[in-house]
Design an enzyme around this catalytic site. Structure first.
Site, PDB file in Angstrom:
ATOM      1  N   GLU A  17       0.739  -1.172   0.194  1.00  0.00           N
ATOM      2  CA  GLU A  17      -0.112  -0.176   0.158  1.00  0.00           C
ATOM      3  C   GLU A  17       1.188   1.347   0.133  1.00  0.00           C
ATOM      4  O   GLU A  17       1.879   1.386   0.664  1.00  0.00           O
ATOM      5  CB  GLU A  17      -0.840  -0.140   1.297  1.00  0.00           C
ATOM      6  N   TYR A  49      -6.977   7.141  -0.498  1.00  0.00           N
ATOM      7  CA  TYR A  49      -7.864   8.193  -0.912  1.00  0.00           C
ATOM      8  C   TYR A  49      -7.939   9.243   0.147  1.00  0.00           C
ATOM      9  O   TYR A  49      -8.318   8.736   1.451  1.00  0.00           O
ATOM     10  CB  TYR A  49      -9.217   7.665  -1.019  1.00  0.00           C
ATOM     11  N   ALA A  51      -9.058  11.899   2.970  1.00  0.00           N
ATOM     12  CA  ALA A  51     -10.245  11.992   3.767  1.00  0.00           C
ATOM     13  C   ALA A  51     -11.074  13.109   2.796  1.00  0.00           C
ATOM     14  O   ALA A  51     -10.752  14.200   2.506  1.00  0.00           O
ATOM     15  CB  ALA A  51     -10.096  12.775   5.014  1.00  0.00           C
ATOM     16  N   HIS A  76      -8.181   3.183  -3.682  1.00  0.00           N
ATOM     17  CA  HIS A  76      -9.161   3.304  -2.711  1.00  0.00           C
ATOM     18  C   HIS A  76     -10.323   4.413  -2.952  1.00  0.00           C
ATOM     19  O   HIS A  76      -9.981   5.230  -3.839  1.00  0.00           O
ATOM     20  CB  HIS A  76      -8.568   3.565  -1.268  1.00  0.00           C
ATOM     21  N   TYR A 144     -12.144  -5.443  10.272  1.00  0.00           N
ATOM     22  CA  TYR A 144     -11.322  -5.129  11.290  1.00  0.00           C
ATOM     23  C   TYR A 144     -11.293  -6.247  12.503  1.00  0.00           C
ATOM     24  O   TYR A 144     -12.261  -6.476  13.319  1.00  0.00           O
ATOM     25  CB  TYR A 144     -11.991  -3.823  12.140  1.00  0.00           C
ATOM     26  N   LYS A 164     -21.944  -5.927   3.588  1.00  0.00           N
ATOM     27  CA  LYS A 164     -21.066  -5.306   2.545  1.00  0.00           C
ATOM     28  C   LYS A 164     -20.411  -6.555   1.726  1.00  0.00           C
ATOM     29  O   LYS A 164     -20.630  -6.304   0.370  1.00  0.00           O
ATOM     30  CB  LYS A 164     -19.915  -4.833   3.577  1.00  0.00           C
ATOM     31  N   LYS A 271       7.789   3.633   1.725  1.00  0.00           N
ATOM     32  CA  LYS A 271       9.428   3.364   1.905  1.00  0.00           C
ATOM     33  C   LYS A 271       9.722   2.186   1.025  1.00  0.00           C
ATOM     34  O   LYS A 271       9.448   1.179   1.470  1.00  0.00           O
ATOM     35  CB  LYS A 271       9.518   3.234   3.336  1.00  0.00           C
TER      36      LYS A 271
HETATM   37  P1  FAD Z   1     -18.190   0.538   6.847  1.00  0.00           P
HETATM   38  O1  FAD Z   1     -17.820  -0.744   6.444  1.00  0.00           O
HETATM   39  O2  FAD Z   1     -19.309   1.523   6.555  1.00  0.00           O
HETATM   40  O3  FAD Z   1     -18.294   0.165   8.268  1.00  0.00           O
HETATM   41  C1  FAD Z   1     -18.306   1.578   9.294  1.00  0.00           C
HETATM   42  C2  FAD Z   1     -19.157   1.229  10.640  1.00  0.00           C
HETATM   43  O4  FAD Z   1     -20.408   1.302  10.269  1.00  0.00           O
HETATM   44  C3  FAD Z   1     -18.730  -0.149  11.327  1.00  0.00           C
HETATM   45  O5  FAD Z   1     -18.827   0.138  12.660  1.00  0.00           O
HETATM   46  C4  FAD Z   1     -19.519  -1.017  10.760  1.00  0.00           C
HETATM   47  O6  FAD Z   1     -20.142  -2.116  11.874  1.00  0.00           O
HETATM   48  C5  FAD Z   1     -20.961  -0.022  10.657  1.00  0.00           C
HETATM   49  N1  FAD Z   1     -21.750  -0.588   9.521  1.00  0.00           N
HETATM   50  C6  FAD Z   1     -21.486  -0.977   8.500  1.00  0.00           C
HETATM   51  N2  FAD Z   1     -22.543  -1.374   7.395  1.00  0.00           N
HETATM   52  C7  FAD Z   1     -23.392  -0.996   8.132  1.00  0.00           C
HETATM   53  C8  FAD Z   1     -24.912  -1.246   8.046  1.00  0.00           C
HETATM   54  N3  FAD Z   1     -25.448  -1.633   6.936  1.00  0.00           N
HETATM   55  N4  FAD Z   1     -25.764  -0.829   9.054  1.00  0.00           N
HETATM   56  C9  FAD Z   1     -25.380  -0.377  10.072  1.00  0.00           C
HETATM   57  N5  FAD Z   1     -23.920  -0.334  10.272  1.00  0.00           N
HETATM   58  C10 FAD Z   1     -23.084  -0.818   9.472  1.00  0.00           C
HETATM   59  N6  FAD Z   1      -9.902   5.704   5.084  1.00  0.00           N
HETATM   60  C11 FAD Z   1      -9.725   6.788   3.983  1.00  0.00           C
HETATM   61  O7  FAD Z   1     -10.330   7.868   4.259  1.00  0.00           O
HETATM   62  N7  FAD Z   1      -8.786   6.641   2.906  1.00  0.00           N
HETATM   63  C12 FAD Z   1      -8.429   5.465   2.676  1.00  0.00           C
HETATM   64  O8  FAD Z   1      -7.890   5.216   1.928  1.00  0.00           O
HETATM   65  C13 FAD Z   1      -8.647   4.230   3.611  1.00  0.00           C
HETATM   66  N8  FAD Z   1      -8.220   3.079   3.532  1.00  0.00           N
HETATM   67  C14 FAD Z   1      -8.341   2.027   4.227  1.00  0.00           C
HETATM   68  C15 FAD Z   1      -7.803   0.686   4.086  1.00  0.00           C
HETATM   69  C16 FAD Z   1      -8.096  -0.336   4.947  1.00  0.00           C
HETATM   70  C17 FAD Z   1      -7.635  -1.686   4.711  1.00  0.00           C
HETATM   71  C18 FAD Z   1      -8.918   0.018   6.160  1.00  0.00           C
HETATM   72  C19 FAD Z   1      -9.050  -1.070   7.036  1.00  0.00           C
HETATM   73  C20 FAD Z   1      -9.119   1.137   6.502  1.00  0.00           C
HETATM   74  C21 FAD Z   1      -8.930   2.100   5.488  1.00  0.00           C
HETATM   75  N9  FAD Z   1      -9.584   3.444   5.846  1.00  0.00           N
HETATM   76  C22 FAD Z   1      -9.340   4.604   5.015  1.00  0.00           C
HETATM   77  C23 FAD Z   1     -10.160   4.043   7.074  1.00  0.00           C
HETATM   78  C24 FAD Z   1     -11.603   3.805   6.848  1.00  0.00           C
HETATM   79  O9  FAD Z   1     -12.285   4.657   5.875  1.00  0.00           O
HETATM   80  C25 FAD Z   1     -12.275   3.984   8.277  1.00  0.00           C
HETATM   81  O10 FAD Z   1     -11.940   2.981   9.175  1.00  0.00           O
HETATM   82  C26 FAD Z   1     -13.790   4.064   8.373  1.00  0.00           C
HETATM   83  O11 FAD Z   1     -14.387   4.702   9.704  1.00  0.00           O
HETATM   84  C27 FAD Z   1     -14.435   2.780   8.030  1.00  0.00           C
HETATM   85  O12 FAD Z   1     -14.747   2.414   6.636  1.00  0.00           O
HETATM   86  P2  FAD Z   1     -15.471   1.244   6.286  1.00  0.00           P
HETATM   87  O13 FAD Z   1     -15.278   1.217   4.658  1.00  0.00           O
HETATM   88  O14 FAD Z   1     -14.722  -0.020   6.817  1.00  0.00           O
HETATM   89  O15 FAD Z   1     -16.966   1.422   6.795  1.00  0.00           O
END
Ligand code: FAD
Length: 291
Positions: A17, A49, A51, A76, A144, A164, A271
């Site tokens: 990444e 990507y 914020a 992303h 997670y 999802k 890096k």
């Molecule tokens: P979601 O899958 O939407 O989940 C978020 C929360 O909502 C969780 O608590 C979940 O349990 C809950 N939830 C999900 N679906 C539902 C539903 N249908 N009904 C009710 N609750 C629900 N952030 C950035 O800004 N840019 C990046 O490029 C980036 N890359 C990342 C790459 C990885 C591998 C990881 C692990 C994280 C990354 N993040 C990035 C951080 C990420 O955007 C945050 O962790 C964010 O808070 C959650 O994103 P998510 O897509 O997991 O959310």
């Protein structure tokens, strides 16, 4: 190439990444680092990507360069507070850049925002149909092992993850973790919940103690005693910390491969030397690491 096709080959993979710059002044420097990482020819490279899409043109430019260098790119895309037009526009740009793989994300909520109720896209699962409507993309998502901070319990988080995956998420990449037992237990719970897509273990080599403080706080990852000792003892000796961390990461990855993990994604922090060293350490274990 679609990442789903890569995973279907049944070989161990190591992917990397990178992240885009926050400002234009450092674009050339970051671009050069990501280009050097692409020269390592990993199985694929992901580009984060910024914020709320603040750096989206940089994400596209870096992903395009990765594809041009013959490495599969995973771009992303977050939907936090985004309009349908912005998302469709970004997908069109990525498609034109030759990108076939998208990591569908919600993104972190901006400071002070507690609810996404008024937004068009409240969860990553709601972004997936839009991506599917805009082209033949392979779609991944985040997961997670230690629970997403917003979820009340790991069980609830896994139920949401199932939504999802059912929406069309073809693989998952984990948040960083430092204790493999957390990953193995999590994988077991995912399979038990009927989530059977490939799960890529996200691993971070910690080579800069200060920078890591913030990231570790954000991720809320459990830190094993052995790992804390590295940071405590070598935090002020950058070269020693780097060497120790590369060794810790290598050992963690070998244990993952030995116990059922097939795919590992390294958070490289841009890096190239760290990524190259880890590849070298795994040159017989992972086909793409053999030079
Ligand atoms: P979601 O899958 O939407 O989940 C978020 C929360 O909502 C969780 O608590 C979940 O349990 C809950 N939830 C999900 N679906 C539902 C539903 N249908 N009904 C009710 N609750 C629900 N952030 C950035 O800004 N840019 C990046 O490029 C980036 N890359 C990342 C790459 C990885 C591998 C990881 C692990 C994280 C990354 N993040 C990035 C951080 C990420 O955007 C945050 O962790 C964010 O808070 C959650 O994103 P998510 O897509 O997991 O959310």
């Amino acid at each position: 190439m679609k990442i789903s096709e890569l995973f279907n080959k049944g070989t161990r993979t190591l992917s990397l990444e990178v992240f885009p710059p926050k400002t234009s002044e450092v674009f050339d420097k970051v671009f050069a680092a990501t280009s050097e990482i692409a020269d390592l020819k990993p199985d694929f490279m992901s580009v984060t990507y910024g914020a709320a899409g603040s750096t989206r043109t940089y994400t596209t430019a870096i992903a395009e360069n990765i594809e041009k260098k013959g490495v599969t790119a995973l771009a992303h895309l977050t939907c936090v507070n985004a309009s349908e037009a912005t998302i469709k526009d970004q997908l069109a740009n990525l498609k034109a850049a030759g990108v076939e793989n998208i990591l569908a994300l919600r993104g972190d909520l901006p400071a002070g925002v507690e609810s996404t109720d008024d937004w068009i896209y409240r969860h990553a699962s709601e972004l997936i149909p839009v991506i599917r409507s805009q082209g033949d993309f392979c779609i991944g998502g985040a997961c997670y092992p230690e629970k997403h901070p917003d979820a009340a319990s790991l069980n609830e988080d896994i139920q949401n993850l199932k939504i999802k995956v059912d929406a069309g998420c073809e693989f998952l990449t984990t948040q960083m973790f430092f204790d493999n037992n957390l990953f193995f237990n999590y994988l077991y719970r995912l399979r038990d919940a009927g989530i059977n897509v490939p799960v890529v273990a996200g691993i971070m080599p910690v080579t800069n103690a200060k920078q890591m403080e913030r990231i570790l706080k954000l991720s809320q990852a459990f830190l094993p005693r052995r790992f804390v000792s590295l940071l405590d003892k070598f935090g002020n000796e950058p070269e020693v910390l780097k060497q120790a961390s590369i060794a810790y990461t290598t050992e963690q990855i070998i244990d993952l491969f030995a116990n059922g993990g097939d795919h590992v994604h390294i958070y490289t922090m841009n890096k190239p030397d760290v990524a190259a060293k880890i590849q070298e350490n795994l040159s017989f274990m992972v086909p793409s690491c053999k030079k």
